[in-house]
Design an enzyme around this catalytic site. Structure first.
Site, mmCIF file in Angstrom:
data_model
loop_
_atom_site.group_PDB
_atom_site.id
_atom_site.type_symbol
_atom_site.label_atom_id
_atom_site.label_comp_id
_atom_site.label_asym_id
_atom_site.label_seq_id
_atom_site.Cartn_x
_atom_site.Cartn_y
_atom_site.Cartn_z
ATOM 1 C CE LYS A 115 31.793 56.763 26.959
ATOM 2 N NZ LYS A 115 32.541 56.809 28.205
ATOM 3 C CD GLN A 140 33.163 58.826 31.223
ATOM 4 O OE1 GLN A 140 32.379 58.265 30.473
ATOM 5 N NE2 GLN A 140 34.417 59.048 30.881
ATOM 6 C CG ASP A 166 34.781 51.212 29.935
ATOM 7 O OD1 ASP A 166 34.828 51.563 28.745
ATOM 8 O OD2 ASP A 166 34.519 51.977 30.881
#
Ligand code: NAD
Length: 286
Positions: free
Chosen positions: A54, A98, A121
């Site tokens: 990322k 995460q 997300d």
């Protein structure tokens, strides 16, 4: 005839090129570089690889990238306080935590703490609600990436029997909703589904998001089906492979995505798109 392989590597490269050009125009106009903050708690090796990827994608896009690596012993209160800080940081437009988190931290509390406008997300209940209605700014990266892969081959979903195996909040459920928005006839299967092979054999489009190596075998697939493999599994030799038995299924399907090099790279590309969208929301240009 063997299936045509839909390369997530190629499609993600062209999606990223598009995002990069759009971001350059945005930055030139507003003076704002899209910024993504990624928080990782603990030392899960797979998560560390994802976070590194990322970070690299942000660099390639010309985005600012802020990495927060916290020890396994971090408390929920400490994590929530970092999120609060990032929520009010004007250089951070997207926040990603995460998953999975260590067991002593409540994942829902963390997801709920992220400002929905920075929720790249798309896991916050507000964004999930928007997705349900079909009026959204962010889509979760993996299902959005699958939709891009289908679009790259001009696959029309209207009226097709779509079977999604897996009902998780991050893949299966939103995946089903996106196929439904494109007028597919969607069936969601899961660990308690009875007669699974019978259902999957009716699929024109089959999406496997299970997390079991080689679970989908050729006898579960209709001749000419489009097969999308979301799974990421390790073989005994340590190789990354999907939920679909690629060798046998690719002899029967019309299209198939490989693992690695299929859905995985798309997830990151769509995260970059969401970061740009978040920066546009901040700049009030959308
Ligand atoms: P999960 O464990 O949350 O969900 C798995 C789903 O599979 C569940 O809904 C379960 O009901 C279903 N399932 C389990 N056993 C089954 C069975 N025998 N028959 C039918 N259904 C069964 O996993 P997830 O987070 O949705 O991820 C699924 C897979 O996709 C994993 O391999 C994960 O690593 C991978 N993944 C890939 C990406 C990517 O970028 N490519 C992103 C997210 C997840």
């Amino acid at each position: 005839m063997p299936a045509k392989i839909i390369s997530g590597k190629d499609v993600s490269a062209s999606v990223k090129a598009r995002i990069k050009t759009e971001a350059e125009v945005f930055t030139a106009k507003t003076g704002i570089a899209p910024g993504l903050a990624v928080i990782i708690v603990g030392e899960d090796p797979a998560s560390q690889i994802y976070v590194r990827n990322k970070h690299k994608a942000c660099k390639d896009m010309g985005f600012a990238s802020f990495e927060h690596t916290l020890p396994e012993s971090t408390t929920e209160a400490e994590l929530l306080s970092l999120i609060a800080k990032l929520n009010s940081d004007d250089s951070v437009h997207g926040i990603l935590v995460q998953m999975p988190l260590p067991k002593h931290i409540n994942e829902n509390a963390v997801i709920n703490a992220i400002n929905p406008d920075k929720d790249v997300d798309a896991f916050h209940p507000e964004n999930v609600g928007h997705i349900m209605i079909g009026d959204y700014k962010f889509l979760p990266g993996t299902p959005a990436g699958v939709m891009e892969l289908l679009a790259s081959e001009n696959i029309d979903i209207t009226g097709k029997n779509c079977v999604v195996i897996g009902r998780s909040n991050i893949v299966g459920k939103p995946m089903s909703m996106l196929l439904l928005h494109k007028h597919g006839t969607v069936t969601i299967c899961h660990s308690r589904t009875k007669n699974l092979p019978e259902i999957t054999r009716g699929a024109d489009i089959l999406v496997a998001a299970i997390g079991k190596l080689g679970f989908v075998t050729a006898d579960m697939v209709k001749e000419g089906a489009i097969v999308i493999d979301v799974g990421i599994n390790r073989t005994a030799e340590g190789k990354v492979r999907g939920d679909v038995d690629f060798d046998s299924v690719s002899e029967k399907a019309s299209y198939i995505t490989p693992v690695p090099g299929g859905v995985g790279p798309m997830t990151i590309a769509m995260l970059m798109l969401n970061t740009l969208t978040a920066a546009k929301i901040f700049a009030k240009t959308i």
